[in-house]
Design a protein around this motif. Structure first.
Motif, mmCIF file in Angstrom:
data_model
loop_
_atom_site.group_PDB
_atom_site.id
_atom_site.type_symbol
_atom_site.label_atom_id
_atom_site.label_comp_id
_atom_site.label_asym_id
_atom_site.label_seq_id
_atom_site.Cartn_x
_atom_site.Cartn_y
_atom_site.Cartn_z
ATOM 1 N N GLY A 72 0.799 -1.375 -0.065
ATOM 2 C CA GLY A 72 -0.115 0.107 -0.019
ATOM 3 C C GLY A 72 0.897 1.274 -0.088
ATOM 4 N N THR A 73 1.867 1.150 0.692
ATOM 5 C CA THR A 73 2.942 2.257 0.535
ATOM 6 C C THR A 73 3.311 2.759 -0.670
ATOM 7 N N ASP A 186 -6.263 7.907 0.679
ATOM 8 C CA ASP A 186 -5.667 6.712 1.500
ATOM 9 C C ASP A 186 -6.836 5.592 2.099
ATOM 10 N N GLU A 189 -7.380 1.159 4.657
ATOM 11 C CA GLU A 189 -8.193 0.252 5.803
ATOM 12 C C GLU A 189 -9.603 0.149 5.220
ATOM 13 N N SER A 210 -4.661 -1.381 0.611
ATOM 14 C CA SER A 210 -3.538 -2.189 1.031
ATOM 15 C C SER A 210 -4.071 -3.551 1.374
ATOM 16 N N LYS A 215 -4.838 -6.358 7.289
ATOM 17 C CA LYS A 215 -5.909 -5.757 6.586
ATOM 18 C C LYS A 215 -7.045 -6.754 6.351
#
Ligand SMILES: *Cc1c(COP(=O)(O)O)cnc(C)c1O
Length: 383
Positions: A72-73, A186, A189, A210, A215
């Protein structure tokens, strides 16, 4: 109260062993599909599962295009690059978030500008953003939003849907449009969370998911960009070494990234995605039970905002004060039921002590009070 909470959680998970905050479950076709990649030898950067996961995730989220990457980053990094965040820019975000949000900003050579969150969403507050910009920003001749002092360009707004609860998107979009900020979500989540019936991650130019092990569904490690066809095509190119397609020549037309999701991981993801509706149903059941349990108590359960359907990735309560929070954390963890405070605000990290910010009263209020509770998928849905 604490004793009955322990009993309640143990009843949900039907175990006397340690109960983690969030553990993945593999009761679908995970073994079958992962084994298929091994048998086929296509475990790495080539293989059919990456395309399949992208296609299925685009369909699940009703997004025009989904591009898989290794985490995800990395997805956040590429998302910000694709909306032209360049060194020296500012990107608005919330101080109540996981550090990855800010890391992606830093990878672009940009800096975060922190504004407060709303108490009812735990996410970036459109009113706080508008108030800060009204006082400290202007739109320049070229249409860029800039700080009045220092003339720093404020390029994008990166809200985070905390624990799966969507931010006030309608209001935020109005503020972003007013101030010429590009919205990137973002949504790491919030896979399976909807705002007014539309999946989170679809409201800005790009949304990011992500699939880390903690998750709602996992590929081991993985992430995804949700976007339109044009940006999606650019995202694919940039995350796969920027190679011009050719049967055998190596031509790369810009500095690209090797941010590919391996086929092995994508196979795990395809099997997990098949179960996502079941996971979501289980989490809503558990959330409803927590809400019922905490009814008339000192603890205020965190509930989905109005007009939203939250994935309830992580359940949580708001304690009355820091002392009560500490007592809850100590008791539960000593009893083998894992609970956790929310992240320390990003503004407390040495990295960001000098970062620009507005008042952060709600973020600080929540930071002192929020406790996350065990939230894994319930065993009853697995049989
Ligand atoms: C999990 C998460 C990410 C991305 O994490 P990866 O481990 O890199 O996949 C980004 N932002 C938030 C808020 C997250 O919770």
């Amino acid at each position: 109260m604490f004793d009955s909470l322990i009993r309640f959680v143990r009843d949900q998970y039907r175990t006397d062993e340690f109960i983690p905050l969030h553990a993945p479950v593999f009761r679908g076709r995970e073994r079958e599909l992962v084994l298929d990649t091994i048998n086929s030898t296509f475990v790495s950067s080539v293989g059919a599962y990456v395309d399949l996961l992208e296609k299925d995730m685009a369909e699940f989220t009703a997004s025009p295009r989904a591009v898989a990457v290794m985490n995800g980053t990395a997805a956040l990094h590429i998302a910000l690059k694709l909306v032209d965040v360049v060194p020296g820019d500012l990107v608005v975000t919330q101080s109540l978030t996981f550090v990855a949000t800010c890391n992606a900003i830093a990878y672009c050579g940009a800096e975060p500008l922190f504004v407060d969150v709303d108490r009812h969403t735990l996410g970036l507050s459109p009113t706080a953003l508008d108030a800060w910009l009204s006082e400290y920003a202007l739109i320049d001749d070229r249409g860029d939003c800039r700080t009045r002092v220092g003339h720093r360009r404020i390029r994008a707004c990166l809200p985070m849907h905390t624990f799966g609860h969507p931010v006030e998107l309608d209001a935020l979009i109005i503020v972003c449009n007013r101030w010429h900020l590009i919205l990137v979500e973002d949504a790491a989540e919030s896979l399976g969370s909807y705002y007014k019936g539309r999946h989170t991650g679809n409201f800005g130019k790009i949304g990011v998911l992500s699939f880390n092990g903690n998750k709602i569904m996992t590929t081991g490690g993985g992430g995804m960009l949700l976007t339109d066809e044009v940006i999606g095509k650019r995202a694919k190119h940039l995350t796969t070494t920027a190679k011009i397609p050719h049967p055998y020549e190596f031509v790369h037309d810009e500095v690209g990234y090797n941010y590919r999701l391996p086929n092995l991981n994508a196979a795990l993801g395809c099997a997990q995605l098949e179960q996502l509706p079941t996971f979501l149903a289980s989490k809503r059941t558990l959330a409803a039970r927590y809400i019922e349990f905490f009814k008339d108590s000192d603890f205020q359960p965190i509930v989905e905002p109005n007009n939203c359907s939250s994935n309830y990735w992580l359940n949580g309560v708001i304690c009355q004060d820091g002392a009560q929070r500490d007592a809850l954390l100590k008791f539960t963890n000593e009893a083998g039921v894992m609970t956790r405070p929310v992240w320390a605000l990003m503004t407390r990290l040495q990295l960001y002590t000098n970062a620009l910010r507005g008042p952060l009263d709600n973020a600080e209020w929540l930071e002192a009070r929020v406790v996350n509770l065990p939230s894994s998928v319930l065993p009853e849905t697995l049989t």
